[in-house]
Design a protein around this motif. Structure first.
Motif, PDB file in Angstrom:
ATOM      1  N   GLN A 184      -1.983   5.268   3.502  1.00 26.99           N
ATOM      2  CA  GLN A 184      -1.084   5.042   3.129  1.00 26.99           C
ATOM      3  C   GLN A 184       0.468   5.725   4.012  1.00 26.99           C
ATOM      4  OE1 GLN A 184       0.865   2.998   0.580  1.00 26.99           O
ATOM      5  NE2 GLN A 184      -1.887   1.902   0.545  1.00 26.99           N
ATOM      6  N   ARG A 185      -0.361   6.280   5.212  1.00 26.16           N
ATOM      7  CA  ARG A 185       0.468   7.112   6.258  1.00 26.16           C
ATOM      8  C   ARG A 185       1.445   6.516   6.333  1.00 26.16           C
ATOM      9  NH1 ARG A 185      -4.686   8.132   7.482  1.00 26.16           N
ATOM     10  NH2 ARG A 185      -5.620  10.708   7.051  1.00 26.16           N
ATOM     11  N   PHE A 186       2.749   7.339   6.952  1.00 23.57           N
ATOM     12  CA  PHE A 186       3.395   6.213   8.123  1.00 23.57           C
ATOM     13  C   PHE A 186       3.413   6.655   9.310  1.00 23.57           C
ATOM     14  CE2 PHE A 186       6.194   7.432   3.796  1.00 23.57           C
ATOM     15  CZ  PHE A 186       7.205   5.738   4.293  1.00 23.57           C
ATOM     16  N   VAL A 187       3.008   5.451  10.110  1.00 20.47           N
ATOM     17  CA  VAL A 187       3.157   5.418  11.224  1.00 20.47           C
ATOM     18  C   VAL A 187       3.375   5.267  12.501  1.00 20.47           C
ATOM     19  CG1 VAL A 187       0.306   4.855  10.429  1.00 20.47           C
ATOM     20  CG2 VAL A 187       1.328   3.131  11.295  1.00 20.47           C
ATOM     21  N   ASN A 188       3.561   4.915  13.883  1.00 22.72           N
ATOM     22  CA  ASN A 188       3.719   4.470  14.752  1.00 22.72           C
ATOM     23  C   ASN A 188       3.020   4.163  15.745  1.00 22.72           C
ATOM     24  OD1 ASN A 188       7.052   5.309  14.778  1.00 22.72           O
ATOM     25  ND2 ASN A 188       5.508   7.528  14.467  1.00 22.72           N
TER      26      ASN A 188
END
Length: 208
Positions: free
Chosen positions: A94-98
């Motif tokens: 549930q991390r924000f990723v790139n």
């Protein structure tokens, strides 16, 4: 289809283990219980809000990961970026990723079923945690490197690396703590028809 569903279920189980690791990292950085709850309560952010937070953490993240001293990751933030804003990844706790890819991975964005990325391709997915309480901190850096054919048949010649925000190595399938990241390929088997690579959600693809 059934095997893909099993693989995706395994991904979610592994994501939970990532969440535990990330929570421990957050506690070490913040010393507060809120950070431990961060993964369970990701913030709902607009693209603009997510970009603003990432921009504020970006330099710190690059400096932290650089301490791992992986030459193939040098200046990864200057590589082509395939998403127009950080997005939540369920399979990464549930991390924000790139999603970045080096120049060798020239066909990453257009990869068709049955095609493969060339040897030397490196995919880097950096991450950040943002909670609905307003806590923010860098997460792990997830890396895939395409090796020469026959180097690692059990992982379809992919090397998996996970670097923590302070540059410490969580695991490297071709190096130290290989067992810590052995499950990565199990998760990526769900997208074997795309050379074991996940791509950006359609609504976050650059240009869409």
């Amino acid at each position: 289809m059934f095997s893909r569903l099993i693989a995706l279920r395994l991904c979610l189980i592994y994501a939970l283990s990532f969440a535990i690791v990330d929570a421990r990292q957050a506690l070490a950085q913040s010393g507060g219980e809120d950070a431990h709850l961060a993964i369970e309560n990701p913030a709902e952010l607009s693209k603009e809000e997510a970009l603003q937070i990432y921009t504020s953490l970006q330099k710190r993240m690059a400096q932290g990961y650089a301490a791992a001293q992986f030459e193939q990751l040098r200046n990864y933030q200057n590589w082509p970026l395939f998403n127009d804003a950080p997005y939540i990844s369920a399979t990464h706790g549930q991390r924000f990723v790139n999603s970045y890819a080096n120049r060798m991975a020239h066909n990453y964005g257009t990869l068709q079923e049955g095609e493969k990325l060339p040897t030397g391709s490196v995919l880097a997915k950096d991450s950040m945690t943002v909670t609905d309480e307003g806590n923010t901190h860098p997460g792990a850096l997830f890396v895939m490197e395409k090796l020469a054919e026959g180097t690692s048949p059990e992982t379809a010649d992919w090397r998996y690396i996970m670097v923590m925000p302070d540059g410490s190595l969580f695991g490297d399938t071709m190096g130290d703590r290989a067992d810590n990241v052995a499950y990565c390929h199990d998760c990526h088997e769900a997208v074997a028809d795309r050379d074991y690579t996940f791509f950006v959600p359609e609504e976050y693809v650059v240009g869409n």
